[in-house]
Design a protein around this motif. Structure first.
Motif, short mmCIF file in Angstrom:
data_model
loop_
_atom_site.label_atom_id
_atom_site.label_comp_id
_atom_site.label_asym_id
_atom_site.label_seq_id
_atom_site.Cartn_x
_atom_site.Cartn_y
_atom_site.Cartn_z
N THR A 24 0.84 -1.19 0.00
CA THR A 24 0.00 0.00 0.00
C THR A 24 0.88 1.24 0.00
O THR A 24 1.92 1.27 0.67
N GLN A 25 0.49 2.24 -0.77
CA GLN A 25 1.19 3.52 -0.85
C GLN A 25 2.69 3.34 -1.08
O GLN A 25 3.51 4.05 -0.51
N GLY A 26 3.06 2.37 -1.90
CA GLY A 26 4.45 2.14 -2.26
C GLY A 26 5.25 1.36 -1.24
O GLY A 26 6.45 1.15 -1.44
N ASN A 27 4.62 0.94 -0.16
CA ASN A 27 5.31 0.20 0.89
C ASN A 27 4.89 -1.27 0.88
O ASN A 27 3.75 -1.60 0.55
N VAL A 28 5.82 -2.14 1.28
CA VAL A 28 5.57 -3.58 1.33
C VAL A 28 5.70 -4.04 2.78
O VAL A 28 6.73 -3.83 3.41
N ASN A 31 3.53 -9.65 7.30
CA ASN A 31 3.05 -9.92 8.66
C ASN A 31 3.07 -8.67 9.53
O ASN A 31 3.45 -8.69 10.69
N GLY A 32 2.67 -7.55 8.93
CA GLY A 32 2.56 -6.28 9.66
C GLY A 32 3.83 -5.48 9.78
O GLY A 32 3.81 -4.36 10.28
N LYS A 33 4.96 -6.00 9.30
CA LYS A 33 6.23 -5.29 9.40
C LYS A 33 6.67 -4.77 8.03
O LYS A 33 6.69 -5.53 7.06
N LEU A 34 7.02 -3.49 7.98
CA LEU A 34 7.55 -2.90 6.76
C LEU A 34 8.88 -3.57 6.45
O LEU A 34 9.77 -3.64 7.31
N ILE A 35 9.02 -4.09 5.23
CA ILE A 35 10.29 -4.73 4.89
C ILE A 35 11.23 -3.70 4.26
O ILE A 35 10.81 -2.82 3.52
N GLU A 36 12.49 -3.83 4.62
CA GLU A 36 13.51 -2.95 4.08
C GLU A 36 14.06 -3.62 2.83
O GLU A 36 14.53 -4.76 2.89
N GLU A 37 13.99 -2.92 1.73
CA GLU A 37 14.40 -3.50 0.45
C GLU A 37 15.59 -2.73 -0.11
O GLU A 37 15.47 -1.95 -1.04
N ASN A 38 16.75 -2.98 0.46
CA ASN A 38 17.97 -2.28 0.04
C ASN A 38 18.39 -2.62 -1.38
O ASN A 38 19.22 -1.94 -1.96
N TYR A 39 17.82 -3.66 -1.95
CA TYR A 39 18.21 -4.13 -3.27
C TYR A 39 17.49 -3.39 -4.40
O TYR A 39 17.80 -3.61 -5.56
N ILE A 40 16.53 -2.51 -4.08
CA ILE A 40 15.88 -1.74 -5.14
C ILE A 40 16.32 -0.29 -5.05
O ILE A 40 16.68 0.22 -3.99
N TYR A 47 4.23 0.00 -7.06
CA TYR A 47 2.82 0.27 -7.32
C TYR A 47 1.96 -0.93 -6.92
O TYR A 47 2.45 -2.03 -6.74
N GLY A 48 0.69 -0.68 -6.81
CA GLY A 48 -0.27 -1.74 -6.54
C GLY A 48 -0.81 -1.71 -5.13
O GLY A 48 -0.19 -1.15 -4.22
N ASN A 49 -1.98 -2.27 -4.97
CA ASN A 49 -2.60 -2.44 -3.67
C ASN A 49 -2.89 -3.92 -3.52
O ASN A 49 -3.73 -4.47 -4.23
N VAL A 50 -2.19 -4.55 -2.60
CA VAL A 50 -2.32 -5.99 -2.40
C VAL A 50 -2.53 -6.23 -0.91
O VAL A 50 -1.85 -5.63 -0.08
N ASN A 51 -3.46 -7.10 -0.60
CA ASN A 51 -3.65 -7.55 0.78
C ASN A 51 -4.07 -9.01 0.69
O ASN A 51 -5.20 -9.31 0.33
#
Length: 101
Positions: A24-28, A31-40, A47-51
């Motif tokens: 949501t809103q560009g964040n992934v 299990n409720g924790k924002l993942i840090e994606e240093n590889y991008i 983009y996208g809204n997924v749940n």
């Protein structure tokens, strides 16, 4: 291989069976924790809204080039059955000024 496309894709596994995935809103979030994606790239927008809770024997994949990637966010691809996985990338070679590392 993605059966729906009949072509091989190389993607990063983002979520595995039982994970609750929220995009949501560009964040992934997994299990409720924002993942840090240093590889991008920092300027990349996811983009996208997924749940979704990933079902048994399935994974959710995304490409590192999030703004131009055919991956599980695409309704024509969706989640991937683990029986369709053919391999695993274990090394990645980058070229920078004609030097490989």
């Amino acid at each position: 291989m993605c059966e729906r496309l009949k072509k091989k894709l190389v993607k990063r596994v983002i979520a595995t069976p039982g994970d609750n995935l929220l995009i949501t809103q560009g964040n992934v979030f997994i299990n409720g924790k924002l993942i840090e994606e240093n590889y991008i790239n920092k300027d990349t927008y996811t983009y996208g809204n997924v749940n979704i809770v990933i079902p048994l024997n399935y994974i959710f994949v995304m490409g590192d080039n999030r703004m131009n990637s055919r991956d599980s966010r695409d309704k024509n691809i969706g989640i991937i059955n683990m029986n369709n996985i053919e391999g695993k990338i274990i090394i990645k070679i980058y070229e920078s000024n004609n030097i490989f590392y």
